[in-house]
Scaffold this motif. Structure first.
Motif, short mmCIF file in Angstrom:
data_model
loop_
_atom_site.label_atom_id
_atom_site.label_comp_id
_atom_site.label_asym_id
_atom_site.label_seq_id
_atom_site.Cartn_x
_atom_site.Cartn_y
_atom_site.Cartn_z
N VAL A 170 -59.06 12.32 -24.28
CA VAL A 170 -58.49 13.21 -25.30
C VAL A 170 -59.52 14.25 -25.78
O VAL A 170 -59.16 15.36 -26.16
CB VAL A 170 -57.94 12.38 -26.49
N ILE A 173 -59.71 17.28 -23.50
CA ILE A 173 -58.39 17.94 -23.52
C ILE A 173 -58.26 18.80 -24.78
O ILE A 173 -57.83 19.95 -24.73
CB ILE A 173 -57.24 16.91 -23.42
N MET A 174 -58.68 18.23 -25.91
CA MET A 174 -58.60 19.00 -27.16
C MET A 174 -59.52 20.23 -27.10
O MET A 174 -59.14 21.32 -27.52
CB MET A 174 -59.02 18.12 -28.35
N SER A 177 -57.99 22.93 -24.96
CA SER A 177 -56.92 23.70 -25.61
C SER A 177 -57.53 24.83 -26.43
O SER A 177 -57.07 25.97 -26.41
CB SER A 177 -56.11 22.81 -26.54
N GLU A 413 -51.34 22.63 -34.88
CA GLU A 413 -50.77 21.39 -35.43
C GLU A 413 -51.52 20.15 -34.96
O GLU A 413 -51.48 19.11 -35.58
CB GLU A 413 -49.29 21.28 -35.03
N GLU A 414 -52.19 20.25 -33.83
CA GLU A 414 -52.87 19.09 -33.28
C GLU A 414 -54.21 18.82 -33.96
O GLU A 414 -54.95 17.93 -33.57
CB GLU A 414 -53.06 19.26 -31.76
N GLY A 415 -54.52 19.59 -34.99
CA GLY A 415 -55.71 19.31 -35.79
C GLY A 415 -57.01 19.84 -35.22
O GLY A 415 -58.03 19.17 -35.27
N LYS A 418 -61.15 22.21 -37.45
CA LYS A 418 -62.61 22.07 -37.58
C LYS A 418 -63.32 22.50 -36.28
O LYS A 418 -64.35 23.17 -36.31
CB LYS A 418 -62.96 20.63 -37.92
N LEU A 419 -62.72 22.10 -35.16
CA LEU A 419 -63.29 22.50 -33.86
C LEU A 419 -63.26 24.02 -33.74
O LEU A 419 -64.20 24.65 -33.26
CB LEU A 419 -62.49 21.90 -32.71
#
Lengths: 453, 56
Positions: A170, A173-174, A177, A413-415, A418-419
């Motif tokens: 994950v 993947i994040m 994105s 929406e996936e949060g 901060k990233l």
């Protein structure tokens, strides 16, 4: 790719024709013409035909963000990484021919591209990792893929680093994105910025795209846009007609070396994580691991590049100097022909006629000496122009699919707030500017060949 | 894709449970930047000497 063939074909039907529509619109004189008067229109955006790439991206973004059900319907055919990797493979042939024609310049671009990425890797990664860990308190598992994703090469680097340090799937993947979103933003902004401020340093502009724009697709795409925009600006502002493709070559060279280097960096990180941070008994990092992580599509590029280079290198460099010599003699002939009717003295007339014949003979000999080389190069040109049309098509489809896949709302929406802040600070704080500085150091004063006549 | 709330929570939790930089991480950062800056001079010299390309 484990795609559903039927769904892929249906999706690809729309992907292809919508992309092609954008290419068609991009060639509309009001958008494309570099000289509005010549094209018979009152004004033009001077984007050249390659402005179609921008239209494809914009249409993709509109579909991805406002027509989500349709984006989902064609989802099976949205594979920008596949399209761009195919385009890169095809591009090798074109670059091979260009390199053969201007070998000195090409080798300089290749070497300087390599230098630029070594620098960028060493400085970018460490800085982003430090900022993510120290200031934003990210864990090692998040900081390492984030540093690779932001600083190096987006998606593939984040995935390779995630694998190297054994992060959960994950995490890369994040990061990926996020990388895609910012790559699209860079793709929209940076080429125009480069056109405005770097049109006098075209190769700096090209290399900067390779260093600053993450993801293969967006970097190659921005290289293509910069190539078109800077050439258009140089032509309209200074009357300089640069040979197309060299800025794209600078961008793609730096990006390809980055891709190759990922495997080395992943190996270094895998070793450090394995031996020093998460040391587990009996775990070893092998040469096989490097090969496993090596981006294989680069080989397609290398093979087409080497094959075309080997075919044309012994012949292409011979042609230009001989043709220049022929041009010089032709000018001499024209001058003698003008002079001849004005000369009354028979002796002088005979001398001029003899000189005329001698020059004509010389031209024949010179033409004969490069006949075979010209034949081989022209055949290679025919072959590469065929693959180049395909490359442009795959580039176009890449732009469109990147746009469709960039659903900003969903990713937010996936949060990833901060990233995103870390990305924003690093990208606009130093990545863009260090990349620009490195590009300037290695590429300033290097100019693409100019089209004469 | 993982559950969105889990990732949000995880990212927020990281600040409270901060893992300080290990000496090996500090070494990696310092060596990487130092090596990068040092190598810059060497690479510039090599490229300008052996791969000249009409500098203006």
């Amino acid at each position: 790719m484990r795609a559903n063939i039927v769904k892929f074909n249906i999706g690809f039907f729309f992907v292809f024709w919508l992309s092609y529509l954008c290419w068609f619109i991009g060639h509309y004189a009001y958008f494309a013409a570099t000289d509005a008067k010549k094209a018979g229109v009152p004004w033009s955006l001077k984007l050249t035909g390659e402005g179609g790439f921008i239209f494809a991206l914009l249409l993709g973004l509109i579909i991805g963000n406002f027509f989500r059900p349709f984006a989902k319907f064609i989802g099976e055919a949205l594979k920008p990484e596949f399209y761009i990797k195919t385009a890169i493979g095809l591009m090798g042939a074109l670059i091979g021919l260009k390199s053969a024609e201007a070998f000195g310049l090409a080798s300089a671009v290749l070497f300087r591209g390599l230098c630029a990425i070594v620098e960028a890797y060493l400085i970018y990664w460490a800085l982003v990792y430090f900022i993510a860990r120290k200031w934003f308190k990210f864990s090692r598992e998040w900081a390492a893929p984030l540093a690779s994703g932001i600083s190096i090469c987006g998606v593939s680097a984040a995935i390779a680093t995630g694998g190297a340090i054994k992060a959960r799937p994950v995490v890369p993947i994040m990061v990926s994105s996020l990388v895609v979103i910012f790559a699209v933003i860079e793709l929209i902004i940076l080429p125009f910025f480069a056109q405005a401020f770097l049109w006098k340093e075209p190769m700096v502009a090209g290399a900067w795209m390779g260093l600053a724009v993450k993801t293969d697709g967006a970097a190659f795409a921005s290289g293509a846009v910069v190539d078109a925009l800077v050439r258009a600006k140089a032509e309209t502002a200074a009357g300089i007609k640069y040979e197309p493709g060299w800025m794209l070559m600078a961008a793609s060279t730096t990006k390809l070396f980055i891709d190759i280097f990922i495997s080395i960096w992943a190996f270094i990180l895998a070793y450090i994580w394995c031996a020093k941070i998460e040391c587990k008994p009996g775990e070893k990092v092998s040469g096989r691991e490097i090969w496993r992580r090596f981006p294989k599509f680069v080989m397609a590029y290398a093979i087409t590049f080497i094959v075309i280079l080997l075919i044309s290198a012994p012949h292409a460099p011979k042609i230009k100097p001989v043709e220049a010599q022929i041009d010089k003699i032709k000018k001499e002939i024209t001058s003698i022909e003008k002079q001849l009717p004005t000369v009354a003295d028979p002796v002088q007339q005979a001398t001029l006629t003899a000189k005329l014949d001698e020059n004509k003979k010389k031209i024949k000999e010179l033409q004969e000496s490069i006949k075979e080389s010209k034949n081989i190069v022209s055949q290679t040109q025919i072959a590469t122009s065929g693959t180049n049309s395909l490359r442009v098509l795959f580039f176009l489809i890449t732009f469109f699919t990147i746009g469709v896949m960039s659903d900003f709302r969903k990713l937010w929406e996936e949060g990833i707030g901060k990233l995103a802040i870390v990305y924003l600070i690093c990208l606009f704080g130093f990545i863009l500017w260090i990349g620009l500085l490195i590009s300037y150091i290695f590429f300033h004063g290097v100019k693409p060949p100019v089209i004469t006549g | 894709m993982a559950d969105a709330t889990t990732i949000k929570e995880e990212l927020e939790k990281m600040e409270a449970e901060y893992e300080p930089l290990l000496p090996v991480e500090k070494k990696l950062i310092i060596w990487s930047i130092g090596f990068g800056i040092g190598l810059l001079f060497v690479l510039v010299w090599i490229s300008y000497t052996f791969f000249p390309a009409s500098h203006g």
